[in-house]
Design a protein around this motif. Structure first.
Motif, PDB file in Angstrom:
ATOM      1  N   GLU A 149       0.831  -1.207   0.000  1.00  0.00           N
ATOM      2  CA  GLU A 149       0.000   0.000   0.000  1.00  0.00           C
ATOM      3  C   GLU A 149       0.868   1.261   0.000  1.00  0.00           C
ATOM      4  O   GLU A 149       0.646   2.181  -0.807  1.00  0.00           O
ATOM      5  CB  GLU A 149      -0.919   0.016   1.221  1.00  0.00           C
ATOM      6  CG  GLU A 149      -1.795   1.268   1.274  1.00  0.00           C
ATOM      7  CD  GLU A 149      -2.363   1.533   2.664  1.00  0.00           C
ATOM      8  OE1 GLU A 149      -3.059   2.543   2.810  1.00  0.00           O
ATOM      9  OE2 GLU A 149      -2.073   0.744   3.586  1.00  0.00           O
ATOM     10  N   ILE A 150       1.856   1.296   0.904  1.00  0.00           N
ATOM     11  CA  ILE A 150       2.738   2.474   0.968  1.00  0.00           C
ATOM     12  C   ILE A 150       3.549   2.592  -0.314  1.00  0.00           C
ATOM     13  O   ILE A 150       3.773   3.683  -0.830  1.00  0.00           O
ATOM     14  CB  ILE A 150       3.664   2.393   2.193  1.00  0.00           C
ATOM     15  CG1 ILE A 150       2.843   2.459   3.485  1.00  0.00           C
ATOM     16  CG2 ILE A 150       4.691   3.526   2.173  1.00  0.00           C
ATOM     17  CD1 ILE A 150       2.138   3.767   3.720  1.00  0.00           C
ATOM     18  N   ARG A 151       3.978   1.461  -0.857  1.00  0.00           N
ATOM     19  CA  ARG A 151       4.758   1.504  -2.102  1.00  0.00           C
ATOM     20  C   ARG A 151       3.954   2.121  -3.243  1.00  0.00           C
ATOM     21  O   ARG A 151       4.451   2.988  -3.970  1.00  0.00           O
ATOM     22  CB  ARG A 151       5.213   0.103  -2.501  1.00  0.00           C
ATOM     23  CG  ARG A 151       6.186   0.114  -3.688  1.00  0.00           C
ATOM     24  CD  ARG A 151       6.418  -1.276  -4.235  1.00  0.00           C
ATOM     25  NE  ARG A 151       5.302  -1.742  -5.053  1.00  0.00           N
ATOM     26  CZ  ARG A 151       5.113  -1.396  -6.329  1.00  0.00           C
ATOM     27  NH1 ARG A 151       5.953  -0.565  -6.940  1.00  0.00           N
ATOM     28  NH2 ARG A 151       4.075  -1.870  -7.010  1.00  0.00           N
ATOM     29  N   THR A 152       2.712   1.665  -3.422  1.00  0.00           N
ATOM     30  CA  THR A 152       1.911   2.176  -4.536  1.00  0.00           C
ATOM     31  C   THR A 152       1.537   3.643  -4.334  1.00  0.00           C
ATOM     32  O   THR A 152       1.475   4.406  -5.304  1.00  0.00           O
ATOM     33  CB  THR A 152       0.639   1.336  -4.724  1.00  0.00           C
ATOM     34  OG1 THR A 152      -0.096   1.293  -3.499  1.00  0.00           O
ATOM     35  CG2 THR A 152       0.994  -0.083  -5.146  1.00  0.00           C
ATOM     36  N   ARG A 153       1.334   4.048  -3.096  1.00  0.00           N
ATOM     37  CA  ARG A 153       1.047   5.461  -2.830  1.00  0.00           C
ATOM     38  C   ARG A 153       2.272   6.322  -3.108  1.00  0.00           C
ATOM     39  O   ARG A 153       2.168   7.430  -3.658  1.00  0.00           O
ATOM     40  CB  ARG A 153       0.562   5.640  -1.387  1.00  0.00           C
ATOM     41  CG  ARG A 153      -0.862   5.151  -1.172  1.00  0.00           C
ATOM     42  CD  ARG A 153      -1.188   4.946   0.290  1.00  0.00           C
ATOM     43  NE  ARG A 153      -1.024   6.168   1.080  1.00  0.00           N
ATOM     44  CZ  ARG A 153      -1.147   6.189   2.411  1.00  0.00           C
ATOM     45  NH1 ARG A 153      -1.440   5.065   3.082  1.00  0.00           N
ATOM     46  NH2 ARG A 153      -0.989   7.317   3.069  1.00  0.00           N
ATOM     47  N   THR A 154       3.451   5.807  -2.750  1.00  0.00           N
ATOM     48  CA  THR A 154       4.688   6.526  -3.055  1.00  0.00           C
ATOM     49  C   THR A 154       4.894   6.605  -4.564  1.00  0.00           C
ATOM     50  O   THR A 154       5.265   7.648  -5.108  1.00  0.00           O
ATOM     51  CB  THR A 154       5.894   5.841  -2.402  1.00  0.00           C
ATOM     52  OG1 THR A 154       5.661   5.675  -0.997  1.00  0.00           O
ATOM     53  CG2 THR A 154       7.168   6.656  -2.601  1.00  0.00           C
ATOM     54  N   ARG A 155       4.639   5.480  -5.241  1.00  0.00           N
ATOM     55  CA  ARG A 155       4.758   5.457  -6.702  1.00  0.00           C
ATOM     56  C   ARG A 155       3.832   6.483  -7.345  1.00  0.00           C
ATOM     57  O   ARG A 155       4.234   7.209  -8.269  1.00  0.00           O
ATOM     58  CB  ARG A 155       4.410   4.055  -7.221  1.00  0.00           C
ATOM     59  CG  ARG A 155       4.525   3.906  -8.749  1.00  0.00           C
ATOM     60  CD  ARG A 155       3.771   2.690  -9.225  1.00  0.00           C
ATOM     61  NE  ARG A 155       2.339   2.808  -8.924  1.00  0.00           N
ATOM     62  CZ  ARG A 155       1.475   1.800  -8.938  1.00  0.00           C
ATOM     63  NH1 ARG A 155       1.899   0.579  -9.199  1.00  0.00           N
ATOM     64  NH2 ARG A 155       0.188   1.996  -8.660  1.00  0.00           N
ATOM     65  N   ASP A 156       2.597   6.556  -6.856  1.00  0.00           N
ATOM     66  CA  ASP A 156       1.642   7.500  -7.432  1.00  0.00           C
ATOM     67  C   ASP A 156       2.116   8.943  -7.257  1.00  0.00           C
ATOM     68  O   ASP A 156       1.963   9.772  -8.159  1.00  0.00           O
ATOM     69  CB  ASP A 156       0.265   7.316  -6.789  1.00  0.00           C
ATOM     70  CG  ASP A 156      -0.392   6.003  -7.191  1.00  0.00           C
ATOM     71  OD1 ASP A 156       0.061   5.392  -8.184  1.00  0.00           O
ATOM     72  OD2 ASP A 156      -1.339   5.576  -6.496  1.00  0.00           O
ATOM     73  N   VAL A 157       2.681   9.233  -6.087  1.00  0.00           N
ATOM     74  CA  VAL A 157       3.226  10.583  -5.866  1.00  0.00           C
ATOM     75  C   VAL A 157       4.368  10.855  -6.834  1.00  0.00           C
ATOM     76  O   VAL A 157       4.436  11.927  -7.457  1.00  0.00           O
ATOM     77  CB  VAL A 157       3.693  10.751  -4.405  1.00  0.00           C
ATOM     78  CG1 VAL A 157       4.548  12.010  -4.246  1.00  0.00           C
ATOM     79  CG2 VAL A 157       2.492  10.823  -3.470  1.00  0.00           C
ATOM     80  N   PHE A 158       5.262   9.886  -6.983  1.00  0.00           N
ATOM     81  CA  PHE A 158       6.391  10.059  -7.907  1.00  0.00           C
ATOM     82  C   PHE A 158       5.913  10.264  -9.347  1.00  0.00           C
ATOM     83  O   PHE A 158       6.386  11.156 -10.053  1.00  0.00           O
ATOM     84  CB  PHE A 158       7.314   8.843  -7.846  1.00  0.00           C
ATOM     85  CG  PHE A 158       8.224   8.808  -6.644  1.00  0.00           C
ATOM     86  CD1 PHE A 158       8.373   9.902  -5.820  1.00  0.00           C
ATOM     87  CD2 PHE A 158       8.944   7.652  -6.337  1.00  0.00           C
ATOM     88  CE1 PHE A 158       9.217   9.872  -4.719  1.00  0.00           C
ATOM     89  CE2 PHE A 158       9.789   7.606  -5.243  1.00  0.00           C
ATOM     90  CZ  PHE A 158       9.926   8.719  -4.425  1.00  0.00           C
ATOM     91  N   LEU A 159       4.970   9.424  -9.798  1.00  0.00           N
ATOM     92  CA  LEU A 159       4.532   9.477 -11.187  1.00  0.00           C
ATOM     93  C   LEU A 159       3.820  10.784 -11.524  1.00  0.00           C
ATOM     94  O   LEU A 159       3.782  11.185 -12.691  1.00  0.00           O
ATOM     95  CB  LEU A 159       3.615   8.290 -11.489  1.00  0.00           C
ATOM     96  CG  LEU A 159       4.263   6.899 -11.461  1.00  0.00           C
ATOM     97  CD1 LEU A 159       3.231   5.824 -11.761  1.00  0.00           C
ATOM     98  CD2 LEU A 159       5.431   6.809 -12.436  1.00  0.00           C
ATOM     99  N   ASN A 160       3.264  11.433 -10.521  1.00  0.00           N
ATOM    100  CA  ASN A 160       2.554  12.697 -10.743  1.00  0.00           C
ATOM    101  C   ASN A 160       3.388  13.917 -10.378  1.00  0.00           C
ATOM    102  O   ASN A 160       2.861  15.026 -10.290  1.00  0.00           O
ATOM    103  CB  ASN A 160       1.238  12.704  -9.955  1.00  0.00           C
ATOM    104  CG  ASN A 160       0.215  11.748 -10.530  1.00  0.00           C
ATOM    105  OD1 ASN A 160      -0.356  12.004 -11.582  1.00  0.00           O
ATOM    106  ND2 ASN A 160      -0.004  10.628  -9.848  1.00  0.00           N
ATOM    107  N   THR A 161       4.677  13.707 -10.192  1.00  0.00           N
ATOM    108  CA  THR A 161       5.568  14.808  -9.815  1.00  0.00           C
ATOM    109  C   THR A 161       6.071  15.548 -11.049  1.00  0.00           C
ATOM    110  O   THR A 161       6.457  14.944 -12.041  1.00  0.00           O
ATOM    111  CB  THR A 161       6.768  14.261  -9.012  1.00  0.00           C
ATOM    112  OG1 THR A 161       6.299  13.741  -7.760  1.00  0.00           O
ATOM    113  CG2 THR A 161       7.790  15.363  -8.736  1.00  0.00           C
TER     114      THR A 161
END
Length: 372
Positions: A149-161
């Motif tokens: 869960e934390i990984r995918t949320r971190t990924r989503d933040v990165f991908l939208n940066t």
């Protein structure tokens, strides 16, 4: 340029140069210097209104600011990224810490102080490569899990940066000899096992390799993003090496700064207009006569706002001009100079000067009395 030969005492011939807006400089004439030279400031240059632009920021800032209130900014790594996040948040800008407060780059962002810990976040979030377990701990020695869960949320933040602002802090690391994994910070005492937990200093090569990997991962997964890299000016609180802390800190910062510089130079053409270095480290260490409070690590309270204003004026779309930021920097530098009155060494010097003056007057009076 006028050329002036210095007499026959063996000192090299010099050229007198007067760069526009600077005090006259002198340089040896025995080597070709190219079509332009950027000089180290003389003492009188420090009071110039464009000191930062000329001697600290030149060559590092974008042609025009590219961070606006709608830009998705992700800033983490060491405590100086935290200062940037707070400053941009106060301006109403979109920072990752406000978009998702519970992912590790938000809750522990300023605790990710070495290149390995920052690289781990990108590998894990973007490519699903998890580091060995039991390496990630908070300020209270609590362990952080590598949950999907934390990984995918971190990924989503990165991908939208749109803009990553990454601050690297130190080269001294603790690692697990059994797995080779590097800890975020030091090893919590309750987990410390001397048979497997070891200390070392990151080499230049591995430091550069980590920074290069971060740039490559961002380029692969977030190709629209820009990167701003900084080096934290905050020194080591202590070193685990058997040498003086001030010298260990110098080596620690030099490794990071050199690796950052070489990465920016090597990737400059490929990343033209997308990869930047902001010289927060040099601004703090070169512009302020008294940088830290008594503990030798926390900055004087006028310094961080002055540095953040320079960043805002050069990288952000706001009404703040570089001229205004330069004025704020100059005012902060003057305040910093005034704090020298409270420095223990300067207080002792003033006492010695006053005491010496008293002794000198008493001796003079005694000699005068004898002469009568």
């Amino acid at each position: 340029m006028s050329i002036k030969a210095i007499d026959h005492l063996g000192i090299q011939e010099t050229i007198s140069v007067v760069p526009a807006g600077e005090v006259p400089k002198k340089m040896g004439s025995s080597f070709f210097r190219g079509s332009a030279s950027n000089f180290n400031p003389y003492g009188s240059d420090h009071v110039k209104d464009d000191f930062a632009s000329r001697f600290l920021l030149k060559g590092w800032t974008p042609d025009k600011p590219f961070i606006s209130p709608t830009t998705n900014v992700t800033a983490f790594g060491s405590c100086f990224a935290e200062n940037i996040s707070k400053h941009l948040a106060k301006l109403g800008f979109d920072v990752s810490k406000n978009r998702d407060r519970d992912i590790y780059i938000s809750s522990m962002g300023e605790g990710l102080v070495n290149v390995h810990s920052i690289t781990q976040q990108f590998r894990w979030a973007l490519e699903g490569i998890a580091p060995p377990t039991n390496l990630w701990h908070g300020y209270k020695a609590e362990e952080f899990d590598l949950t999907e869960e934390i990984r995918t949320r971190t990924r989503d933040v990165f991908l939208n940066t749109d803009v990553f602002i990454l601050t690297f802090g130190l080269s001294e690391i603790w690692y697990d000899e059994l797995t080779g994994g590097v800890f975020w910070r030091a090893v919590p005492m309750k987990h410390y096992d001397p048979s497997r937990h070891k200390f070392r200093v990151c080499t230049f090569d591995e430091t550069k390799a980590c920074i290069q990997e971060i740039v490559t991962l961002i380029g692969k997964h977030v190709p629209q993003a820009k990167i701003v890299v900084t080096v934290s000016p905050i020194p080591l609180i202590a070193t685990f090496r058997p040498i003086a802390c001030l010298t260990a800190n110098s080596a620690s910062k030099a490794i990071i700064r050199a690796a950052v510089d070489e990465t920016v130079r090597e990737r400059g053409d490929e990343w033209a207009g997308r990869l930047y270095y902001f010289p927060a480290y040099e601004i703090v260490n070169e512009a302020f006569p008294n940088r830290f409070v008594e503990d030798g690590r926390h900055l004087q309270n006028m310094i961080v706002p002055a540095v953040m204003n320079l960043f805002q004026a050069t990288f952000c779309n706001t009404d703040l001009t570089i001229e205004q930021a330069e004025k704020m920097l100059k005012d902060a530098r003057l305040q910093s100079a005034n704090t020298l009155d409270d420095h223990a060494l300067f207080s002792q010097a003033r006492f010695a000067s006053r005491f010496g003056g008293i002794v000198k007057r008493l001796v003079g009076r005694k000699r005068a009395a004898k002469s009568r």
